[in-house]
Structures are given as structure tokens and as C-alpha cells.
Design a protein around this motif. Structure first.
Motif, PDB file in Angstrom:
ATOM      1  N   LEU A 175     -15.526  -6.175  -2.381  1.00  9.78           N
ATOM      2  CA  LEU A 175     -15.031  -5.463  -1.206  1.00  9.78           C
ATOM      3  C   LEU A 175     -14.639  -4.035  -1.563  1.00  9.78           C
ATOM      4  CD1 LEU A 175     -14.164  -5.322   1.762  1.00  9.78           C
ATOM      5  CD2 LEU A 175     -12.003  -6.435   1.084  1.00  9.78           C
ATOM      6  N   ARG A 176     -13.980  -3.855  -2.694  1.00 12.18           N
ATOM      7  CA  ARG A 176     -13.593  -2.507  -3.142  1.00 12.18           C
ATOM      8  C   ARG A 176     -14.832  -1.634  -3.331  1.00 12.18           C
ATOM      9  NH1 ARG A 176     -10.491  -3.508  -7.564  1.00 12.18           N
ATOM     10  NH2 ARG A 176      -8.580  -3.294  -6.376  1.00 12.18           N
ATOM     11  N   PHE A 236      -6.419  -9.682  -0.793  1.00  9.20           N
ATOM     12  CA  PHE A 236      -7.281 -10.179  -1.869  1.00  9.20           C
ATOM     13  C   PHE A 236      -6.640  -9.938  -3.231  1.00  9.20           C
ATOM     14  CE2 PHE A 236     -10.214 -10.119   1.629  1.00  9.20           C
ATOM     15  CZ  PHE A 236     -11.020 -11.217   1.393  1.00  9.20           C
ATOM     16  N   GLU A 237      -5.988  -8.795  -3.399  1.00 11.00           N
ATOM     17  CA  GLU A 237      -5.291  -8.510  -4.647  1.00 11.00           C
ATOM     18  C   GLU A 237      -4.169  -9.513  -4.883  1.00 11.00           C
ATOM     19  OE1 GLU A 237      -4.127  -4.449  -4.070  1.00 11.00           O
ATOM     20  OE2 GLU A 237      -6.074  -3.676  -4.695  1.00 11.00           O
ATOM     21  N   ARG A 245     -12.556  -9.479  -4.145  1.00  8.65           N
ATOM     22  CA  ARG A 245     -11.808  -8.213  -4.050  1.00  8.65           C
ATOM     23  C   ARG A 245     -12.625  -7.065  -4.638  1.00  8.65           C
ATOM     24  NH1 ARG A 245      -7.934  -8.576  -8.331  1.00  8.65           N
ATOM     25  NH2 ARG A 245      -9.870  -8.196  -9.417  1.00  8.65           N
ATOM     26  N   ASP A 246     -13.208  -7.299  -5.793  1.00  5.98           N
ATOM     27  CA  ASP A 246     -13.989  -6.250  -6.452  1.00  5.98           C
ATOM     28  C   ASP A 246     -15.225  -5.868  -5.644  1.00  5.98           C
ATOM     29  OD1 ASP A 246     -12.080  -6.377  -8.458  1.00  5.98           O
ATOM     30  OD2 ASP A 246     -13.364  -7.516  -9.841  1.00  5.98           O
ATOM     31  N   SER A 270       0.852  -1.188   0.000  1.00  5.99           N
ATOM     32  CA  SER A 270       0.000   0.000   0.000  1.00  5.99           C
ATOM     33  C   SER A 270       0.887   1.237   0.000  1.00  5.99           C
ATOM     34  CB  SER A 270      -0.900   0.020   1.228  1.00  5.99           C
ATOM     35  OG  SER A 270      -1.506   1.298   1.355  1.00  5.99           O
ATOM     36  N   LEU A 330      -7.493  -4.160   1.042  1.00  7.54           N
ATOM     37  CA  LEU A 330      -7.589  -4.889  -0.222  1.00  7.54           C
ATOM     38  C   LEU A 330      -6.347  -5.706  -0.573  1.00  7.54           C
ATOM     39  CD1 LEU A 330      -9.330  -2.049  -2.229  1.00  7.54           C
ATOM     40  CD2 LEU A 330     -10.360  -4.262  -1.629  1.00  7.54           C
ATOM     41  N   SER A 371      -7.936  -8.357   7.316  1.00  8.43           N
ATOM     42  CA  SER A 371      -8.371  -8.718   5.975  1.00  8.43           C
ATOM     43  C   SER A 371      -7.623  -9.953   5.476  1.00  8.43           C
ATOM     44  CB  SER A 371      -8.147  -7.533   5.034  1.00  8.43           C
ATOM     45  OG  SER A 371      -8.557  -7.866   3.730  1.00  8.43           O
ATOM     46  N   LEU A 398     -16.279  -0.730   0.113  1.00  4.35           N
ATOM     47  CA  LEU A 398     -15.476   0.295   0.781  1.00  4.35           C
ATOM     48  C   LEU A 398     -15.683   1.671   0.154  1.00  4.35           C
ATOM     49  CD1 LEU A 398     -12.159  -1.696   1.319  1.00  4.35           C
ATOM     50  CD2 LEU A 398     -13.804  -1.016   3.090  1.00  4.35           C
ATOM     51  N   HIS A 454      -8.374   1.902   2.750  1.00  2.79           N
ATOM     52  CA  HIS A 454      -8.897   0.918   1.797  1.00  2.79           C
ATOM     53  C   HIS A 454      -7.804   0.064   1.165  1.00  2.79           C
ATOM     54  CE1 HIS A 454     -12.808   3.434   1.143  1.00  2.79           C
ATOM     55  NE2 HIS A 454     -12.598   3.123   2.411  1.00  2.79           N
ATOM     56  N   LEU A 456     -16.546  -9.968   5.852  1.00  2.03           N
ATOM     57  CA  LEU A 456     -16.052  -8.668   5.393  1.00  2.03           C
ATOM     58  C   LEU A 456     -16.860  -7.475   5.894  1.00  2.03           C
ATOM     59  CD1 LEU A 456     -14.920  -9.506   1.750  1.00  2.03           C
ATOM     60  CD2 LEU A 456     -13.540  -9.379   3.842  1.00  2.03           C
TER      61      LEU A 456
END
Length: 141
Positions: A92-93, A129-130, A89-90, A34, A126, A69, A96, A122, A109
Motif C-alpha cells: 500500500l505504501r 496496517f502499521e 502495508r508495504d 499521524s 497507513l 483504511s 500511494l 498517506h 485498497l
């Protein structure tokens, strides 16, 4: 307001990542970082003949949210494919970002509801998952 982010459930999950270890012989490994907070997560995977995760390892240096996470991802990743984890992931994104009312089908989640109003957090949430989606997809090739 920040204290809402670090609920007892988030902290409990964060401490559960102490048992996660890298795999000795992964088929694929992906590390994500990140840029906002410097959290890092590396996910190692071995997939079966159908491209589904058979074994998963992780190494992380992340905040409590990133750790929580990662714990949720790791707890439910076995038996799933890269595209399935990518879909989680998508979802969750979108959750968020407040463009979806639900974090999707992945168990647990919803504990990140308070993070919706903290966009700086965020990316850390993520990361796992990414990394897992990319690693599983790469290993299945």
C-alpha cells in the motif's frame, strides 16, 4: 481535487468503523499517530498458536481516509500474521508513493487511488496496517 478523495465508497467504509471496539484482554496493542494530521489508531489483537490474528479490536480518531483504511484492514485481518499484514502495508505504501501500479493483494485498497497525488494523506491511510502488523508480531512472540 480533494473531493475525489472522499468518494461514496470511502465514506461508507469510514462509517462502518463505528462497530469496531477495543478488546477487553488483548495479547498486544499498538497505537499509531499521524504527525501530519493527528489521526490516531490503536489496534488490539489476540493471535492463535500459529501467530495468526484470531481476534482484532480497534479504537480510532481519524479522518475518513484513516477510518476507511482501518475498516478494510479489520475486515480482512483475521487469519493473517504480522508479516502478512506488514507486506500489505508495504504494498500500500508503494502504491500511494506511485512506485507500484497496484496496491497489492489486500482486498479493496484500490479505493485510495485518488490519494496517490496527496502525500499528506498517506500517513493516515497507513496507520491501521502499521499498528496491526506490529501488534500481531508482538503477540506472536
Amino acid at each position: 481535487m480533494t473531493s475525489q478523495l472522499y468518494t461514496l465508497e470511502v465514506l461508507r467504509l469510514a462509517t462502518s468503523t463505528a462497530d469496531l471496539r477495543p478488546l477487553d484482554q488483548p495479547q498486544a496493542s499498538v497505537e499509531k499517530r499521524s504527525p501530519t494530521c493527528g489521526s490516531r489508531v490503536r489496534v488490539d489483537v489476540v493471535v492463535d498458536e500459529q501467530g495468526r490474528i484470531a481476534d482484532l479490536g480497534a479504537q480510532l480518531q481519524a479522518c475518513a481516509l484513516g477510518q476507511a483504511s482501518t475498516a478494510l484492514m479489520a475486515a480482512h485481518a483475521k487469519g493473517r500474521s504480522g508479516p502478512e499484514i506488514g507486506a500489505a502495508r508495504d504494498a500500500l505504501r508503494a502504491y500511494l508513493a506511485n512506485t507500484a501500479e497496484s496496491p497489492g493483494e489486500w482486498p479493496g485498497l484500490e479505493i485510495f487511488a485518488a490519494a496517490r497525488s496527496h502525500p499528506g494523506r498517506h500517513a493516515a491511510i497507513l496507520l491501521a496496517f502499521e499498528a496491526a502488523a506490529e501488534a500481531a508480531t508482538a503477540a506472536a512472540r
